[in-house]
Every structure is written in structure tokens, then in C-alpha cells.
Design an enzyme around this catalytic site. Structure first.
Site, mmCIF file in Angstrom:
data_model
loop_
_atom_site.group_PDB
_atom_site.id
_atom_site.type_symbol
_atom_site.label_atom_id
_atom_site.label_comp_id
_atom_site.label_asym_id
_atom_site.label_seq_id
_atom_site.Cartn_x
_atom_site.Cartn_y
_atom_site.Cartn_z
ATOM 1 N N LYS A 54 0.849 -1.207 0.000
ATOM 2 C CA LYS A 54 0.000 0.000 0.000
ATOM 3 C C LYS A 54 0.880 1.252 0.000
ATOM 4 O O LYS A 54 0.642 2.196 -0.747
ATOM 5 C CB LYS A 54 -0.887 0.039 1.258
ATOM 6 N N GLN A 98 -5.016 -1.557 9.525
ATOM 7 C CA GLN A 98 -4.753 -2.886 8.984
ATOM 8 C C GLN A 98 -5.315 -3.952 9.927
ATOM 9 O O GLN A 98 -5.034 -3.954 11.115
ATOM 10 C CB GLN A 98 -3.229 -3.071 8.798
ATOM 11 N N ASP A 121 -11.660 2.587 2.914
ATOM 12 C CA ASP A 121 -11.933 1.150 2.725
ATOM 13 C C ASP A 121 -13.420 0.911 2.439
ATOM 14 O O ASP A 121 -13.791 -0.137 1.922
ATOM 15 C CB ASP A 121 -11.574 0.368 4.010
#
Ligand code: NAP
Length: 303
Positions: A54, A98, A121
Site C-alpha cells: 500500500k 490494517q 476502505d
């Protein structure tokens, strides 16, 4: 006849180039770039490798990437305070936590604490609701389903009026992609069926699909004879079925990955198909970058 391959690796490059150009343009005109923070709690190797990818991608497209590593002992209270700090940080437009988090932390509580307008997200209940309403309400579609829809659009597959069958009803893939495909709009307007383990005639449903999206996590679940000739097949499944020596360094073993569809036989029947690996996989982080850019654009009022 062999199906057209829908390669996520190639589509990713196209999209990342588009994002890079847009970021450069915004920087020149408005003097800001998208800011993305990734909060990593602990040192799980799988999480570290995902976060590393990422970060690399965020740097590549010109984002301001903030890596915030926390000890596995961080308390829930301190993690909530950290999220609050980034919720109030004007230079941050996307917040990622995460997963998985250590057991003493309530994941749901943490994810729900993220400002929905920075939830790139797309998992916050507010964004799930926005997705359900559709149209202009949608801010951040969840990244894997958004990647799937983008692949279907860029492959030139007709979705309007198409029979779409989604295998799997998870909150991260099956349910959101089904919802997205039935909305009014480009790359949607489909007639959608969702099937799962309690479905009576899985094969019969799959055989009707003009677009078959499979996200079950069962290697080879979909047999070639279940595929309608000429259909578009999107295989989301990523299943580790063994190990093999790495091409770069044969002394190191790497996972052998297979999808949920019997690819070799299916490609002789489908009109277009995604491979595994190199299909849907590369799209998730790509769409995360797109959502982060969108977040800045919402803030600047330039959507
Ligand atoms: P999940 O939460 O385990 O959900 C799997 C779904 O498939 C469930 O709804 C389940 O039905 C259904 N299912 C399982 N076996 C089935 C069967 N034999 N017949 C019919 N339906 C069946 O999985 P997920 O998180 O959605 O992920 C699915 C797959 O996609 C996994 O291989 C995962 O690794 C992969 N994935 C890839 C990406 C990516 O490439 N970026 C991202 C996310 C996921 P029930 O609800 O009835 O149990």
C-alpha cells in the site's frame, strides 16, 4: 475458442497512471496532495507485506503517505485516541487500520470510530448505507467490489440488462458487488442473483449468468460446464493450494494460488475471464488509491 483475458495487472497500470496525473494536476492547482495514513498494530508478516505494498503504491501516485506503527500492546482507548487525531488532521484524507487487530481490541469499535468521510476502505456502516442507496450518495465503494466493477467496465462487457450471478454473500465482496451491479448507472443496471451454501441449485443459477462473479474461497468450485458460452467470468477467489520454488530465488518457496473457477477449462467456454493470480487481486489497492483521491476531491469540491 479461448476467452479474452481481463488482466488486473494491466488495468491497475492504466488506473494508477490516471491517478498520478490527476494528483499532479491537483497539486499544481490547489497545492495539496491526498494524505493516507496506515495504522499497523503489531508485526504480523502478512499485514506488514500488505501494508508495504500500500505504501509503495501510495508513493508511486504522489500521495503523502503516513505510516503509523503501533505496539501490539496498545490499549483500545489509545488506538481510539489515535484515530480521533487523524480524523481531525486536515492533511489526512484516508485512514486505514490494517486488520486483524490483537484480540484485546474490538475491531468493530475501531473501524466505526473512523470518520466516514475518511473511510477509504468503505466498511463504515455509513458508507455501507450510502452504497445501498446508490447514485450520488456513494462516496467510497469498498475496494475489491469497486475493482471488479471497474474491470467489467474497462473490458467493455455489457452490464445493462445482463444476468449477473454472484457466488458468495460476504460483507466485503459478495453483498457489495451484488448491490453495486443492480444500481442505476454505468457498469450496472443488471439483474442480480446471489448464491451461497444454502442455495438449492448452484449450477442452474451459474448457467444463466451473462456475468458470473465468484467469491467463495473454494478452489475449483465452479465447473466449466456451469459457464454459459461467451459469459464474462470474474474469479475473486484466492486459494493457496501448495508451494513451489520462487522463479527469482529457487531456494525460497512461494504459494501456488488458484481461483474458485477451473480456469484452464473455463477459458475455452467463457467470452472473457480473469486469471488468478493477476486478475482481481491487483485491483484492491488500486481502488484504495482511487478512493483516497476521491476523498481529497470531495473536500476540495471538485468531484
Ligand atoms: P467469505 O467471507 O469466506 O465468504 C465466502 C462466501 O462464499 C460465503 O457467503 C459462503 O456462503 C460462500 N460459499 C462458500 N462455499 C460455497 C459453496 N460450496 N457453494 C456456494 N457458496 C459458497 O469469503 P470472502 O472474504 O468473500 O472471500 C472470498 C474469496 O475471495 C476468498 O478466496 C478470498 O481470498 C478472495 N478475496 C480476494 C480479494 C482480492 O483479490 N483482492 C479480496 C477479498 C477476498 P455462506 O454465506 O452460506 O457461508
Amino acid at each position: 475458442m479461448s476467452a479474452t483475458l481481463i488482466k488486473g495487472t494491466e488495468i491497475r497500470e492504466e488506473i494508477l497512471e490516471e491517478i498520478t496525473a490527476e494528483v499532479a494536476g491537483i497539486k499544481e492547482k490547489h497545492g495539496v496532495v491526498p494524505g493516507l495514513v496506515t495504522i499497523l498494530v503489531g508485526e504480523s508478516p502478512a499485514s506488514i507485506s500488505y501494508v508495504t505494498l500500500k505504501i509503495k503504491t501510495a508513493h508511486r501516485v504522489g500521495f503523502n503517505e503516513v505510516q503509523d506503527n503501533q505496539s501490539p500492546d496498545i490499549s483500545e482507548e489509545d488506538l481510539l485516541a489515535l484515530i480521533d487525531k487523524y480524523n481531525n488532521d486536515e492533511s489526512i484524507h484516508g485512514i486505514l487500520v490494517q486488520l486483524p487487530l490483537p484480540k484485546h481490541i474490538d475491531e468493530k469499535k475501531i473501524l466505526n470510530a473512523i470518520d466516514p468521510d475518511k473511510d477509504v476502505d468503505g466498511f463504515h456502516p455509513v458508507n455501507v448505507g450510502r452504497l445501498m442507496i446508490g447514485g450520488d450518495e456513494v462516496k467510497f465503494p469498498p475496494c475489491t467490489p469497486a475493482g471488479i466493477q471497474e474491470m467489467i467496465i474497462r473490458a467493455g462487457v455489457e452490464t445493462s440488462g445482463a444476468e449477473v450471478v454472484v457466488v458468495g454473500r460476504s460483507n466485503i465482496v459478495g453483498k457489495p458487488i451484488a448491490n453495486m451491479m443492480l444500481q442505476k448507472g454505468d457498469g450496472a443496471n443488471s439483474t442480480v442473483t446471489v448464491v451461497h451454501t444454502r442455495t438449492k441449485d448452484l449450477e442452474g443459477h451459474c448457467k444463466r449468468a451473462d456475468i458470473l462473479i465468484v467469491a467463495a474461497g473454494v478452489p475449483g468450485l465452479v465447473k466449466p460446464e456451469w459457464i454459459k458460452p461467451g459469459a464474462c467470468v470474474i474469479d475473486v477467489g484466492v486459494n493457496r493450494v501448495g508451494e513451489k520454488p520462487s522463479k527469482k530465488d529457487p531456494s525460497r518457496m512461494v504459494a501456488v494460488l488458484k481461483g474458485d473457477v477451473d480456469f484452464d477449462a473455463a477459458k475455452e467456454i467463457a467470452g472473457s475471464i480473469t486469471p488468478v493470480p493477476g486478475g482481481v487481486g491487483p485491483m484492491t489497492i488500486t481502488m484504495l488509491m482511487k478512493n483516497t483521491l476521491k476523498s481529497l476531491k470531495f473536500k476540495l469540491g471538485i468531484n
